[in-house]
Scaffold this motif. Structure first.
Motif, PDB file in Angstrom:
ATOM      1  N   ASP A   1       0.958  -1.179   0.275  1.00  0.00           N
ATOM      2  CA  ASP A   1       0.248  -0.005   0.061  1.00  0.00           C
ATOM      3  C   ASP A   1       1.013   1.151   0.021  1.00  0.00           C
ATOM      4  OD1 ASP A   1      -2.300  -1.666   0.279  1.00  0.00           O
ATOM      5  OD2 ASP A   1      -2.608  -1.566   2.079  1.00  0.00           O
ATOM      6  N   LEU A   2       1.925   1.291   0.754  1.00  0.00           N
ATOM      7  CA  LEU A   2       2.986   2.417   0.891  1.00  0.00           C
ATOM      8  C   LEU A   2       3.662   2.621  -0.451  1.00  0.00           C
ATOM      9  CD1 LEU A   2       4.143   2.545   4.486  1.00  0.00           C
ATOM     10  CD2 LEU A   2       2.712   4.517   3.436  1.00  0.00           C
ATOM     11  N   ILE A   3       4.073   1.445  -0.665  1.00  0.00           N
ATOM     12  CA  ILE A   3       5.189   1.729  -1.974  1.00  0.00           C
ATOM     13  C   ILE A   3       4.535   1.541  -3.069  1.00  0.00           C
ATOM     14  CG2 ILE A   3       7.320   0.890  -2.754  1.00  0.00           C
ATOM     15  CD1 ILE A   3       7.178   2.070   0.210  1.00  0.00           C
ATOM     16  N   ASN A   4       3.896   0.292  -3.514  1.00  0.00           N
ATOM     17  CA  ASN A   4       3.424  -0.210  -4.912  1.00  0.00           C
ATOM     18  C   ASN A   4       2.310   0.755  -5.133  1.00  0.00           C
ATOM     19  OD1 ASN A   4       4.869  -2.144  -3.890  1.00  0.00           O
ATOM     20  ND2 ASN A   4       4.389  -3.242  -6.013  1.00  0.00           N
ATOM     21  N   GLY A   5       1.495   1.407  -4.064  1.00  0.00           N
ATOM     22  CA  GLY A   5       0.295   2.004  -4.493  1.00  0.00           C
ATOM     23  C   GLY A   5       0.708   3.679  -4.636  1.00  0.00           C
ATOM     24  N   TYR A   6       1.860   4.063  -4.337  1.00  0.00           N
ATOM     25  CA  TYR A   6       2.125   5.418  -4.809  1.00  0.00           C
ATOM     26  C   TYR A   6       3.617   5.576  -5.637  1.00  0.00           C
ATOM     27  CZ  TYR A   6      -1.106   6.422  -1.151  1.00  0.00           C
ATOM     28  OH  TYR A   6      -2.479   6.449  -0.420  1.00  0.00           O
ATOM     29  N   LYS A   7       4.102   4.381  -5.935  1.00  0.00           N
ATOM     30  CA  LYS A   7       5.358   4.482  -6.468  1.00  0.00           C
ATOM     31  C   LYS A   7       5.402   5.199  -8.115  1.00  0.00           C
ATOM     32  CE  LYS A   7       5.511  -0.123  -8.745  1.00  0.00           C
ATOM     33  NZ  LYS A   7       6.366  -1.421  -8.945  1.00  0.00           N
ATOM     34  N   GLU A   8       4.235   5.172  -8.794  1.00  0.00           N
ATOM     35  CA  GLU A   8       3.984   5.774 -10.012  1.00  0.00           C
ATOM     36  C   GLU A   8       3.970   7.372  -9.655  1.00  0.00           C
ATOM     37  OE1 GLU A   8       0.407   5.700 -12.208  1.00  0.00           O
ATOM     38  OE2 GLU A   8      -0.641   5.077 -10.307  1.00  0.00           O
ATOM     39  N   CYS A   9       3.754   7.837  -8.722  1.00  0.00           N
ATOM     40  CA  CYS A   9       3.831   9.237  -8.194  1.00  0.00           C
ATOM     41  C   CYS A   9       5.320   9.740  -8.153  1.00  0.00           C
ATOM     42  CB  CYS A   9       2.700   9.592  -7.390  1.00  0.00           C
ATOM     43  SG  CYS A   9       0.984   8.987  -7.654  1.00  0.00           S
ATOM     44  N   PHE A  10       5.700   8.710  -7.407  1.00  0.00           N
ATOM     45  CA  PHE A  10       7.236   9.450  -6.872  1.00  0.00           C
ATOM     46  C   PHE A  10       8.218   8.599  -7.119  1.00  0.00           C
ATOM     47  CE2 PHE A  10       3.629   9.763  -3.612  1.00  0.00           C
ATOM     48  CZ  PHE A  10       3.638  11.048  -3.610  1.00  0.00           C
ATOM     49  N   ILE A  11       8.364   7.539  -7.957  1.00  0.00           N
ATOM     50  CA  ILE A  11       9.672   6.908  -8.385  1.00  0.00           C
ATOM     51  C   ILE A  11       9.764   7.066 -10.078  1.00  0.00           C
ATOM     52  CG2 ILE A  11      10.292   4.518  -8.762  1.00  0.00           C
ATOM     53  CD1 ILE A  11       9.163   3.646  -6.110  1.00  0.00           C
ATOM     54  N   THR A  12      11.065   7.343 -10.258  1.00  0.00           N
ATOM     55  CA  THR A  12      11.613   7.512 -11.513  1.00  0.00           C
ATOM     56  C   THR A  12      12.695   6.517 -11.536  1.00  0.00           C
ATOM     57  OG1 THR A  12      11.050   9.822 -11.492  1.00  0.00           O
ATOM     58  CG2 THR A  12      12.430   9.037 -13.382  1.00  0.00           C
ATOM     59  N   ASN A  13      12.842   5.961 -12.712  1.00  0.00           N
ATOM     60  CA  ASN A  13      13.994   4.903 -12.943  1.00  0.00           C
ATOM     61  C   ASN A  13      14.284   4.107 -11.713  1.00  0.00           C
ATOM     62  OD1 ASN A  13      14.424   5.856 -15.462  1.00  0.00           O
ATOM     63  ND2 ASN A  13      15.516   7.537 -14.901  1.00  0.00           N
ATOM     64  N   ASP A  14      13.218   3.637 -11.082  1.00  0.00           N
ATOM     65  CA  ASP A  14      13.358   2.619  -9.713  1.00  0.00           C
ATOM     66  C   ASP A  14      13.844   3.147  -8.622  1.00  0.00           C
ATOM     67  OD1 ASP A  14      12.091   0.673 -11.046  1.00  0.00           O
ATOM     68  OD2 ASP A  14      13.815  -0.187 -11.883  1.00  0.00           O
ATOM     69  N   LYS A  15      14.105   4.669  -8.651  1.00  0.00           N
ATOM     70  CA  LYS A  15      14.519   5.311  -7.593  1.00  0.00           C
ATOM     71  C   LYS A  15      13.338   6.365  -6.942  1.00  0.00           C
ATOM     72  CE  LYS A  15      18.496   3.057  -7.923  1.00  0.00           C
ATOM     73  NZ  LYS A  15      18.933   2.325  -6.944  1.00  0.00           N
ATOM     74  N   PHE A  16      13.359   6.682  -5.771  1.00  0.00           N
ATOM     75  CA  PHE A  16      12.402   7.560  -5.257  1.00  0.00           C
ATOM     76  C   PHE A  16      12.816   8.818  -5.539  1.00  0.00           C
ATOM     77  CE2 PHE A  16      10.247   4.415  -2.815  1.00  0.00           C
ATOM     78  CZ  PHE A  16       8.869   4.787  -2.837  1.00  0.00           C
ATOM     79  N   GLU A  17      12.056   9.781  -5.721  1.00  0.00           N
ATOM     80  CA  GLU A  17      12.556  11.425  -6.045  1.00  0.00           C
ATOM     81  C   GLU A  17      13.318  11.910  -4.733  1.00  0.00           C
ATOM     82  OE1 GLU A  17       9.059  13.537  -6.726  1.00  0.00           O
ATOM     83  OE2 GLU A  17       8.398  12.261  -8.448  1.00  0.00           O
ATOM     84  N   PRO A  18      14.111  12.559  -4.953  1.00  0.00           N
ATOM     85  CA  PRO A  18      14.933  13.244  -3.841  1.00  0.00           C
ATOM     86  C   PRO A  18      13.855  14.031  -2.937  1.00  0.00           C
ATOM     87  CG  PRO A  18      16.083  13.909  -5.744  1.00  0.00           C
ATOM     88  CD  PRO A  18      14.768  13.291  -6.127  1.00  0.00           C
ATOM     89  N   GLY A  19      14.040  13.764  -1.824  1.00  0.00           N
ATOM     90  CA  GLY A  19      13.055  14.577  -0.606  1.00  0.00           C
ATOM     91  C   GLY A  19      11.734  13.933  -0.183  1.00  0.00           C
ATOM     92  N   ILE A  20      11.750  12.691  -0.898  1.00  0.00           N
ATOM     93  CA  ILE A  20      10.518  11.613  -0.493  1.00  0.00           C
ATOM     94  C   ILE A  20      11.113  10.864   0.732  1.00  0.00           C
ATOM     95  CG2 ILE A  20       9.057  10.007  -1.430  1.00  0.00           C
ATOM     96  CD1 ILE A  20       8.565  12.755  -2.380  1.00  0.00           C
ATOM     97  N   SER A  21      10.685  10.582   1.548  1.00  0.00           N
ATOM     98  CA  SER A  21      10.803   9.901   2.725  1.00  0.00           C
ATOM     99  C   SER A  21       9.828   8.943   2.927  1.00  0.00           C
ATOM    100  CB  SER A  21      11.468  10.537   4.046  1.00  0.00           C
ATOM    101  OG  SER A  21      10.210  11.277   4.471  1.00  0.00           O
ATOM    102  N   LEU A  22       9.881   7.827   4.070  1.00  0.00           N
ATOM    103  CA  LEU A  22       9.030   7.210   4.390  1.00  0.00           C
ATOM    104  C   LEU A  22       7.944   7.763   5.325  1.00  0.00           C
ATOM    105  CD1 LEU A  22       7.896   4.120   4.336  1.00  0.00           C
ATOM    106  CD2 LEU A  22       8.974   3.715   6.346  1.00  0.00           C
ATOM    107  N   GLY A  23       8.172   8.799   5.992  1.00  0.00           N
ATOM    108  CA  GLY A  23       7.614   9.514   6.911  1.00  0.00           C
ATOM    109  C   GLY A  23       6.605  10.493   6.142  1.00  0.00           C
ATOM    110  N   PHE A  24       7.167  10.969   4.607  1.00  0.00           N
ATOM    111  CA  PHE A  24       6.263  11.905   3.759  1.00  0.00           C
ATOM    112  C   PHE A  24       5.188  10.829   3.245  1.00  0.00           C
ATOM    113  CE2 PHE A  24       5.302  12.078  -0.545  1.00  0.00           C
ATOM    114  CZ  PHE A  24       4.765  13.248  -0.481  1.00  0.00           C
TER     115      PHE A  24
END
Length: 339
Positions: free
Chosen positions: A45-68
């Motif tokens: 839910d946390l990762i797969n549910g939102y990865k299309e919004c915050f992941i580029t080339n299999d890496k989270f965007e800078p500034g995106i944390s688990l807390g966020f």
């Protein structure tokens, strides 16, 4: 036979955190908080549910944390739960009005209001025989009979439409409306939208589109599918009709023409629900629930909360001033209701 190596093996919470940090470059600011988040919302839910919004080339965007992600998910769940709650009310209200017209015109017995002669046999690839079969399968014993239909099968000599429709899918209930002949369709349309200044055919068009938009978004939420980027591409609202039906200030031509919002997206879904509730108290309650969600974003002084608000409005494409729009209408309705 060789040993099957599963491509999705079990991973402990600690291993999941390690993958997030080292494979996906997600910043983990607090390991204990991370464990709590993964236990309550799950990795998927946390990762797969939102990865299309915050992941580029299999890496989270800078500034995106688990807390966020945790805060983002909580806000999203609150808004989704509000939409789902009032979607269900709209569905029940629609089924009740449809059942009222069928019972009034065709009778309260299932054999009468399911008589094919009362409907068009087909309309836009929708077949009445298929809907009739779906209705009959609810009570014929071919599968377990759900309540409240079961009670009427066992204790009464007929099943009124307002009972049977509680066990009928939203999709089939909408299809019923499309297969109604003109007199009954007109009656249902006027019950749903009692606006005497709106052309009948525009009413019917709006009802079909709006009910399907509400159904589509509700299904996304019910099945935990990707909601925040979803658009109901097969159903879209007529701009003039929705602007006519809405109170001033909720939707502008600029929203539609320049920003392409309000016709088949999340905001369009919310506006459809607001219109079809057609009850001042329910509309006021719905506005209040949304205002609470939006205020949570505004009251957060931390950097993650500010980033959540920016990202959430950017991704969902909700109007940035939606809280102001809803608050103005909410206050106007309170005055109207003398509350």
């Amino acid at each position: 036979m060789g040993i099957l190596i599963f491509d999705k093996p079990f991973k402990s919470f600690e291993e999941q955190i390690d993958i997030l940090e080292n494979k996906y470059n997600l910043y983990i600011e607090d390991k204990n908080m991370a464990l709590s988040a993964l236990k309550s919302l799950t990795y998927y839910d946390l990762i797969n549910g939102y990865k299309e919004c915050f992941i580029t080339n299999d890496k989270f965007e800078p500034g995106i944390s688990l807390g966020f992600l945790h805060i983002f998910a909580q806000i999203d769940r609150h808004i989704q739960s509000t939409i789902f709650k009032y979607s269900t009310i709209v569905e029940n209200s629609y089924k009740s009005k449809l059942a009222y017209v069928l019972a009034k015109n065709f009778g309260v017995c299932e054999h009468d209001y399911l008589d094919p002669d009362n409907y068009f046999r087909t309309n836009n690839k929708i077949s009445f025989s298929r809907i009739q079969k779906a209705c009959i399968s609810i009570y014929d014993g071919s599968k377990p009979i759900p309540q409240p239909t079961k009670h009427y099968v066992e204790k009464h000599n007929h099943i009124p439409p307002w009972i049977l429709f509680k066990n009928l899918s939203f999709s089939n209930a909408i299809n019923f409306f499309q297969l109604l002949k003109s007199q009954e369709k007109h009656e249902v349309a006027d019950l749903l939208i009692p606006d005497k200044n709106l052309d009948y055919y525009k009413k019917v068009e709006f009802i079909i589109a709006s009910l399907n938009i509400i159904r589509n978004f509700r299904n996304k939420m019910a099945h935990n599918l990707k909601f925040i980027t979803y658009k109901s591409h097969f159903h879209s609202l007529d701009p003039k009709t929705i602007l006519h039906l809405l109170p001033p200030g909720l939707l502008h031509w600029k929203d539609i023409r320049q920003n392409k919002i309000g016709l088949n997206d999340i905001y369009g879904d919310i506006l459809c629900i607001l219109i079809l509730l057609d009850d001042e108290y329910l509309q006021t309650s719905m506005l209040a629930d949304f205002i609470i969600s939006f205020n949570k974003m505004d009251n957060g002084k931390s950097t993650p909360m500010k980033l959540v608000k920016t990202k959430y409005f950017s991704i969902t494409r909700l109007p940035p001033d939606i809280a102001k729009r809803f608050t103005a209408l909410y206050e106007a309705k309170l005055k109207l209701l003398n509350l």
